[in-house]
Design a protein around this motif. Structure first.
Motif, short mmCIF file in Angstrom:
data_model
loop_
_atom_site.label_atom_id
_atom_site.label_comp_id
_atom_site.label_asym_id
_atom_site.label_seq_id
_atom_site.Cartn_x
_atom_site.Cartn_y
_atom_site.Cartn_z
N THR A 143 0.84 -1.19 0.00
CA THR A 143 0.00 0.00 0.00
C THR A 143 0.87 1.24 0.00
O THR A 143 1.99 1.23 0.52
N PRO A 256 -14.71 8.27 0.78
CA PRO A 256 -15.98 8.90 1.22
C PRO A 256 -17.10 8.71 0.21
O PRO A 256 -16.90 8.95 -0.98
N GLY A 278 -12.06 1.98 6.86
CA GLY A 278 -10.94 1.12 7.20
C GLY A 278 -9.68 1.52 6.48
O GLY A 278 -9.63 2.53 5.79
N SER A 280 -5.74 -0.50 4.92
CA SER A 280 -4.97 -1.73 4.78
C SER A 280 -4.36 -2.12 6.12
O SER A 280 -4.28 -3.30 6.46
N GLU A 281 -3.92 -1.13 6.89
CA GLU A 281 -3.21 -1.40 8.14
C GLU A 281 -4.13 -1.84 9.27
O GLU A 281 -3.67 -2.40 10.27
N VAL A 299 -19.74 7.46 9.06
CA VAL A 299 -19.39 6.05 8.88
C VAL A 299 -19.76 5.16 10.07
O VAL A 299 -19.50 3.96 10.04
P1 AMP Z 1 -6.25 1.87 1.98
O1 AMP Z 1 -5.01 1.70 2.63
O2 AMP Z 1 -6.28 1.71 0.53
O3 AMP Z 1 -7.00 0.90 2.71
O4 AMP Z 1 -6.86 3.30 2.27
C1 AMP Z 1 -7.28 3.70 3.54
C2 AMP Z 1 -7.85 5.08 3.50
O5 AMP Z 1 -9.07 5.12 2.77
C3 AMP Z 1 -8.22 5.62 4.85
O6 AMP Z 1 -7.10 6.09 5.56
C4 AMP Z 1 -9.22 6.70 4.49
O7 AMP Z 1 -8.55 7.88 4.12
C5 AMP Z 1 -9.92 6.12 3.28
N1 AMP Z 1 -11.23 5.53 3.61
C6 AMP Z 1 -11.55 4.24 3.75
N2 AMP Z 1 -12.88 4.09 4.00
C7 AMP Z 1 -13.41 5.33 4.03
C8 AMP Z 1 -14.73 5.85 4.24
N3 AMP Z 1 -15.78 5.05 4.44
N4 AMP Z 1 -14.89 7.19 4.21
C9 AMP Z 1 -13.84 8.01 3.99
N5 AMP Z 1 -12.58 7.58 3.77
C10 AMP Z 1 -12.36 6.26 3.78
#
Ligand code: AMP
Ligand code: MLC
Length: 475
Positions: A143, A256, A278, A280-281, A299
């Motif tokens: 990621t 979002p 959520g 990845s971490e 959320v």
């Molecule tokens: P990733 O590592 O690809 O999982 O990206 C994670 C990031 O996605 C988070 O730190 C948020 O900034 C964003 N994210 C995930 N779910 C949401 C959500 N429901 N609403 C807003 N941002 C989200």
């Protein structure tokens, strides 16, 4: 088969099959349907071939080979490194070197130097394996960070089990559900929730290949997963949207969900979507519930086992009044074990008292509902639900002979949430159609979804007195 104390793939239970309880349509993907006994037999045969390995890479196309390869590795306790199937040479080289993957499982990209262990989809083995320890790393998911190449997130079996069980509780997800989605099998959303979720819960999965409105409308499921771009496209196609009216839950996450999309979904399908947050971490730490309030732009509540808090810039608590915003920190049993080979980066993301700093800014109201306001850093972009670091795109573009200076930003976009835009100061004498050439350069070197959608050629970049690019002036 003895699964010990943590049967990760609970529903792949040979005893149930022996007792006559097969699931005929456990996984449908790429035009093929596999029963529960097909999955156990074929994946166990994969396990036998790789049981001596530590880490294998899987080119994560949405195919039977990918599903069986990953399940085989999980049965054998071998760590899987899912690789985006469109990865270019720079991305591939980094992931393989950093992860230390010993072989490709299934198929490898053309010209690969690593051995390829084939997955025989018709082979069957009924050998039994005991459940690997809960701390075993199941996946290394790559990621992006704000700078540098992607980091490998170490996800243990225990974290995945806890994360999936918390979602099953929040969403009342049972073996009676049928999950439908077409998300990529190399990130938390499509892979962990979307593939392992059904195999833990015992609900059939239909993977649609691509997450198009027509493909979703064509399958009768009870739960549908999508990133906001998927839902925006669904509401643009009202007849497809109406086909989802009989579902039990529509779930949105990874970025979002715009309030107008939430409202149009409600109007066209009769459903208020579940939103969940959520990384990845951390897997999924916050969600609205099947039996609870859904509020556009919010959320929801921490899932089972999770605690959250807000901190201001000085590290002081921020009131939970629904208005005040602060840096969101979380803790819970579904969090990762750190970044592979990156002790400093791992240490940086934990507070002194053991909370994970998400890098997101949020507000929490008096009932505990969460609203995600945005990222702390402009250098982490979310485009179509994919997380992309401005730094990795800038490094790739600086590797092109025509680029003198570059700044990459995420610009608001109705379809993608954010659109990747590269501001480029070209070198003298660079050729025609440079914009297209630079977009293709990133698509080929890194991966297609990381390409800038737009390149703007400029005479100079806005810089402050220290010479630092002022990205806020570019968005
Ligand atoms: P990733 O590592 O690809 O999982 O990206 C994670 C990031 O996605 C988070 O730190 C948020 O900034 C964003 N994210 C995930 N779910 C949401 C959500 N429901 N609403 C807003 N941002 C989200
Ligand atoms: C276009 N294409 C090119 C190209 N330009 N190919 C090569 N070079 C170029 N320069 C082609 C592509 O090959 C593809 O072809 C087609 O254009 C469309 O590609 P795209 O524009 O990138 O796809 P798009 O339709 O915009 O994708 C939208 C999307 C996708 C929603 C389907 O963004 C997506 O799958 N997002 C999911 C991301 C995700 O799962 N994130 C979860 C992270 S986990 P062809 O023929 O292949 O169509 C996480 C945790 C959590 O965040 O909370 O969940």
């Amino acid at each position: 088969m003895s699964y010990g104390s943590l049967p990760l793939l609970k529903s792949l239970n040979p005893a149930a099959v022996a007792a006559g309880a097969d699931i005929p349509d456990a996984v449908a993907i790429d035009g093929q349907t596999l029963s529960r006994s097909d999955l156990i037999g074929a994946a166990t045969s994969v396990a036998e071939r790789i049981a001596q390995a530590q880490r294998v890479a899987v080119l994560a196309k949405p195919t039977v080979t990918t599903v069986l390869g990953m399940l085989g590795a999980l049965i054998a306790g071998v760590t899987v490194v899912p690789v985006p199937p469109d990865s270019g040479p720079a991305e591939l080289e980094h992931i393989l070197r950093d992860s230390g993957a010993q072989a490709w499982l299934g198929e490898g990209p053309e010209g690969t130097a690593l051995p390829v262990v084939p997955v025989r989809t018709h082979a069957r083995s009924w050998h039994t394996y005991s459940e690997p320890g809960p701390d075993t790393t199941a996946f290394i998911l790559y990621t992006s960070g704000t700078t540098g190449a992607p980091k490998g997130v170490l996800l243990s079996r225990a974290a995945i089990a806890a994360g999936l069980d918390a979602l099953a509780a929040a969403w009342a997800w049972t073996a009676d559900d049928v999950l439908v989605h077409g998300l990529p099998l190399f990130h938390v959303h499509g892979l962990i929730l979307g593939m392992l979720g059904p195999l833990r819960v015992g609900s059939p999965l239909v993977h649609t290949g691509k997450p198009t409105p027509a493909a979703y409308a064509a399958v009768k499921g009870t739960m549908y997963f999508g990133v906001p771009t998927v839902w925006s496209r669904v509401v643009e196609d009202p007849s497809a949207a109406r086909e989802l009216a009989n579902a039990r839950l529509l779930v949105s996450g990874s970025a979002p969900l715009p309030v107008p999309v939430f409202e149009k979904l409600r109007e066209l399908t009769g459903h208020e979507p579940i939103e969940r947050y959520g990384m990845s971490e951390t897997m999924i730490t916050i969600s609205t519930r099947a039996d609870g309030e859904r509020r556009p732009g919010w959320v929801g509540l921490p899932v089972e086992g999770v605690q959250t808090r807000l901190r201001d810039e000085a590290g002081n608590p921020v009131p939970h009044d629904g208005e005040s915003i602060g840096a969101l920190q979380v803790r819970g049993p579904m969090l990762f074990d750190g970044y592979l080979n990156r002790p400093e980066a791992t240490a940086e993301c934990w507070s002194e008292d053991g909370w994970f700093r998400t890098g997101d800014v949020a507000a929490i109201d008096a009932e505990g509902f969460h609203r995600i306001v945005g990222r702390e850093s402009v250098d982490l972009i979310k485009s179509g639900g994919f997380r992309v670091g401005a730094g990795e795109i800038e490094t790739s573009l600086l590797g092109h002979a025509a680029v003198a200076e570059v700044a990459v930003v995420g610009v608001p976009d109705d379809d993608l949430g954010q659109r990747i835009v590269a501001f480029v100061v070209p070198r003298d004498g660079s050729g025609e159609d440079l914009e297209r050439e630079l977009i293709d350069h990133v698509a080929q070197q890194l991966s297609i979804h990381k390409r800038p959608r737009e390149v703007r050629l400029v005479g100079s970049l806005p810089r402050n007195a220290m010479g630092k690019v002022q990205k806020k002036l570019l968005t």
